[in-house]
Design a protein around this motif. Structure first.
Motif, PDB file in Angstrom:
ATOM      1  N   SER A 292      -2.292   4.595  -8.851  1.00 36.92           N
ATOM      2  CA  SER A 292      -0.882   4.188  -8.902  1.00 36.92           C
ATOM      3  C   SER A 292      -0.024   5.348  -9.408  1.00 36.92           C
ATOM      4  CB  SER A 292      -0.699   2.930  -9.754  1.00 36.92           C
ATOM      5  OG  SER A 292      -0.875   3.231 -11.107  1.00 36.92           O
TER       6      SER A 292
ATOM      7  N   TYR B 215      -1.386   0.689  -5.004  1.00 38.62           N
ATOM      8  CA  TYR B 215      -0.175   0.733  -4.180  1.00 38.62           C
ATOM      9  C   TYR B 215       0.813  -0.332  -4.652  1.00 38.62           C
ATOM     10  CZ  TYR B 215       2.790   0.573  -0.022  1.00 38.62           C
ATOM     11  OH  TYR B 215       3.858   0.590   0.830  1.00 38.62           O
ATOM     12  N   SER B 216       0.277  -1.502  -4.966  1.00 38.99           N
ATOM     13  CA  SER B 216       1.122  -2.587  -5.459  1.00 38.99           C
ATOM     14  C   SER B 216       1.842  -2.165  -6.744  1.00 38.99           C
ATOM     15  CB  SER B 216       0.263  -3.829  -5.706  1.00 38.99           C
ATOM     16  OG  SER B 216       0.944  -4.776  -6.484  1.00 38.99           O
TER      17      SER B 216
ATOM     18  N   GLU C 193       3.476  -2.875   5.852  1.00 40.97           N
ATOM     19  CA  GLU C 193       3.053  -2.403   4.538  1.00 40.97           C
ATOM     20  C   GLU C 193       1.646  -1.793   4.606  1.00 40.97           C
ATOM     21  OE1 GLU C 193       5.222  -1.653   1.686  1.00 40.97           O
ATOM     22  OE2 GLU C 193       6.033  -3.387   2.736  1.00 40.97           O
ATOM     23  N   ILE C 194       0.778  -2.452   5.371  1.00 42.29           N
ATOM     24  CA  ILE C 194      -0.594  -1.943   5.524  1.00 42.29           C
ATOM     25  C   ILE C 194      -0.589  -0.576   6.191  1.00 42.29           C
ATOM     26  CG2 ILE C 194      -2.794  -2.293   6.734  1.00 42.29           C
ATOM     27  CD1 ILE C 194      -2.892  -4.555   5.075  1.00 42.29           C
TER      28      ILE C 194
ATOM     29  N   PHE D 161      -1.558  -7.536  -2.510  1.00 41.89           N
ATOM     30  CA  PHE D 161      -2.385  -6.345  -2.684  1.00 41.89           C
ATOM     31  C   PHE D 161      -3.059  -6.307  -4.051  1.00 41.89           C
ATOM     32  CE2 PHE D 161      -0.171  -3.388   0.639  1.00 41.89           C
ATOM     33  CZ  PHE D 161      -0.621  -4.249   1.634  1.00 41.89           C
TER      34      PHE D 161
ATOM     35  N   LEU E  95       0.553   2.025   3.763  1.00 40.63           N
ATOM     36  CA  LEU E  95      -0.519   2.356   2.821  1.00 40.63           C
ATOM     37  C   LEU E  95      -1.557   3.275   3.454  1.00 40.63           C
ATOM     38  CD1 LEU E  95      -2.171   2.128   0.242  1.00 40.63           C
ATOM     39  CD2 LEU E  95      -2.922  -0.132   0.958  1.00 40.63           C
TER      40      LEU E  95
ATOM     41  N   PHE F 179      -5.373  -0.859  -2.890  1.00 34.40           N
ATOM     42  CA  PHE F 179      -4.393  -1.931  -2.731  1.00 34.40           C
ATOM     43  C   PHE F 179      -3.645  -2.188  -4.038  1.00 34.40           C
ATOM     44  CE2 PHE F 179      -6.958  -3.140   1.055  1.00 34.40           C
ATOM     45  CZ  PHE F 179      -5.909  -3.208   1.962  1.00 34.40           C
ATOM     46  N   ALA F 180      -4.401  -2.365  -5.124  1.00 38.27           N
ATOM     47  CA  ALA F 180      -3.752  -2.681  -6.407  1.00 38.27           C
ATOM     48  C   ALA F 180      -2.896  -1.505  -6.885  1.00 38.27           C
ATOM     49  CB  ALA F 180      -4.807  -3.038  -7.451  1.00 38.27           C
TER      50      ALA F 180
ATOM     51  N   TYR G  67       3.890  -8.677  -0.708  1.00 35.78           N
ATOM     52  CA  TYR G  67       2.807  -7.692  -0.640  1.00 35.78           C
ATOM     53  C   TYR G  67       2.370  -7.229  -2.028  1.00 35.78           C
ATOM     54  CZ  TYR G  67       2.781  -7.481   4.379  1.00 35.78           C
ATOM     55  OH  TYR G  67       2.631  -7.805   5.697  1.00 35.78           O
TER      56      TYR G  67
END
Lengths: 294, 275
Positions: B157, B94-95, B178-179, A17, B182, B91-92, A13
């Motif tokens: 982040s 969270y990553s 994971e989604i 992501f 988030l 997304f980025a 992930y």
């Protein structure tokens, strides 16, 4: 994904992501960046095929008076704007953070111009600067002074552009200083009250040094922003009168998109890139060294 | 009744000083709004207020220029850029902010690299690339390059990092994907950071000048900032009054957004300072 271990799931992930950002970033930033280096060695008018010319673009630009004058105009604008933008931002923050009513209102007002679009600001100031019926000359005439040719006088034009820019963007530095001020613990001032320090002494010996981080941020960001000057000049004077306000980014823009000298324009843009990196590096170095000494 | 102390007098004096400064400061904006209601006669006569407030300038500008079309273009570009930035950066962010994996440091470095390259130094190859992709003079060309926003990723982040791990672990025990973590756990808790990214991106996009100037080539594709400038330069029949009216129209959305979400914009500026 039940069969994946927690660690593997995290890796999967993590990359998944990040992927959308990476795609956009690589296509629209990294690829153009690497292409920009290749482009500096070519002569290309977009319509025909590019021709490899080695270092000819760089040779041409270093002997071009227009390149040097636009480099100077950018430098001149930076010298004109950075000190007032930093100093005014600082004192406006001191004022709004001091013991006054309606703090929130003043904060909004002083930041307000920054949210307006560059075109709106420049067109409005174009009217203010109008030599026969602009607001500034109305005021100057009513004081019995000679009207100023703000944008038409070659010696005045860049100063006028700098004035507009100061008014337009000082709110940004003001906000950074204000948030810095709000992080200073009141205990410093209480201690100095006991010692009987004057307001001036508190400003010099407590507030100013404690804002060191804000000073660094404001100065670095301001120098970088000022070196990128383009829109103000493009809209208000178009580089005139007599090329007296043409700045470096405008020179790149004109050579590339007006005369279609893509390779040459990119060589200038590359010099601009090196200049920006060099100045950012220099500032970081100087400022952090100062920090070590303190 | 309280006695006025020396400190109170001080406070009043400083407030008056700030008030005078604020009035001077707002003068250009006042002049713009007031001139938008003036006749050319009033402008030439250098009146402070219109002798008779009229909407004539607004009528002129809406009739003569494609200001409606530019307004719509600006809305389309700003809304889609902002939404795109928020989704991609969520997304980025969270990553980089929550997940542990090898290679993360490299991805962080890649993001920082984004700060180092000034837009002006790649605008020419970027234009040539979009030309190859047939994106010149399209909404795609206006929007896509803006979607990679390192500052937004940093803001998000950093915020995600500060959220307590317990919420996430509880959801994980319940078998959340994971989604789901988030969007059900992180996003609702990160509303202030998302609002900051939203308003920062919207303001930037609404006011951007250089890129639309390059990529929008016919007046059907202009955004407001570019349209306004060509208007002032090209049509000699359009005088100051109508241009000031156009300025007011172009500024209304950001002023409204500013009044509503000021707090988050200030937070955004502060975090941009801290990057």
């Amino acid at each position: 994904m039940g069969s994946l271990s927690k660690k593997k799931r995290s890796v999967f992930y993590g990359y998944l992501f990040f992927f959308p950002f990476a795609v956009i970033f690589i296509i629209f930033k990294l690829i153009p960046f690497f292409q920009s280096i290749w482009l500096t060695f070519n002569k290309w008018d977009v319509f025909g095929p590019p021709v490899f010319v080695g270092l000819a673009n760089f040779k041409a630009l270093f002997t071009s008076p227009n390149f040097w004058s636009s480099l100077w105009h950018t430098t001149y604008f930076t010298l004109l704007t950075v000190p007032p933008l930093v100093i005014f931002g600082f004192f406006m923050a001191i004022l709004v953070n001091s013991y006054i009513h309606f703090k929130g209102v003043f904060r909004s007002v002083f930041f307000l111009p920054f949210i307006f679009s560059i075109s709106v600001i420049m067109l409005t100031w174009g009217l203010l600067y109008n030599s026969s019926y602009g607001l500034f000359n109305i005021i100057i005439k009513s004081l019995g002074l000679k009207p100023v040719q703000w944008l038409n006088d070659p010696d005045m034009a860049m100063i006028s552009i700098a004035l507009t820019t100061i008014w337009w963007t000082v709110g940004f530095n003001f906000i950074i200083y204000l948030s810095g001020l709000q992080q200073i613990s009141p205990s410093y001032y209480e201690a100095s009250d006991i010692d009987g320090a004057s307001a001036f002494q508190k400003l010099i010996y407590i507030t100013f040094p404690l804002l060191k981080r804000s000073h660094i941020i404001v100065i670095i960001l301001q120098v970088i922003a000022s070196l990128q000057i383009f829109g103000q000049v493009y809209i208000m004077t178009g580089g005139g009168p007599g090329g007296k306000t043409r700045v470096l980014v405008q020179y790149i823009y004109e050579q590339g998109f007006r005369y279609f000298k893509m390779g040459y324009a990119q060589a200038v843009a590359f010099v601009f890139f090196i200049l920006m990196i060099f100045i950012s590096y220099l500032q970081m170095k100087l400022m952090t060294r100062k920090e070590e000494q303190l | 009744m309280k006695w006025k102390t020396k400190k109170d007098k001080h406070k009043t004096a400083l407030t008056i000083l700030a008030f005078v400064l604020a009035c001077l400061y707002l003068l250009p904006i006042f002049w713009m709004v007031s001139s938008s209601f003036k006749s050319e006669k009033d402008i030439a006569a250098m009146k402070w207020l219109p002798s008779k407030a009229s909407l004539q300038n607004y009528e002129t500008i809406i009739k003569r220029a494609k200001i409606g079309r530019w307004f719509v273009n600006s809305v389309i570009v700003s809304v889609f850029s902002t939404l795109g930035i928020v989704i991609i950066s969520l997304f980025a962010g969270y990553s980089l902010g929550r997940l542990q994996f090898s290679g993360k440091k490299f991805l962080f470095f890649l993001t920082i690299l984004g700060f180092m390259i000034p837009f002006q130094s790649i605008m020419i190859p970027l234009f040539l690339l979009l030309k190859k992709m047939h994106l010149v003079n399209t909404y795609g060309g206006l929007i896509l390059p803006a979607l990679a926003s390192p500052i937004s990723i940093f803001i998000l982040s950093q915020y995600f990092k500060g959220i307590d791990i317990e919420y996430e672990e509880a959801a994980r025990l319940d078998g959340a994907s994971e989604i789901q973590i988030l969007f059900r756990i992180m996003v609702p808790m990160a509303i202030p950071a998302i609002a900051t990214v939203l308003i920062l991106s919207f303001t930037f996009s609404w006011n951007d000048f250089l890129w639309p100037l390059i990529i929008a080539q016919t007046d059907n594709m202009y955004t407001l900032p570019v349209g306004l400038v060509t208007l002032a330069g090209s049509d000699v029949n359009i005088r100051y009054g109508p241009i000031m009216a156009a300025n007011v129209i172009a500024s209304l959305p950001v002023v409204i957004v500013y009044i509503l979400f000021q707090k988050y914009l200030v937070a955004g500026i502060t975090s941009e300072g801290m990057k």
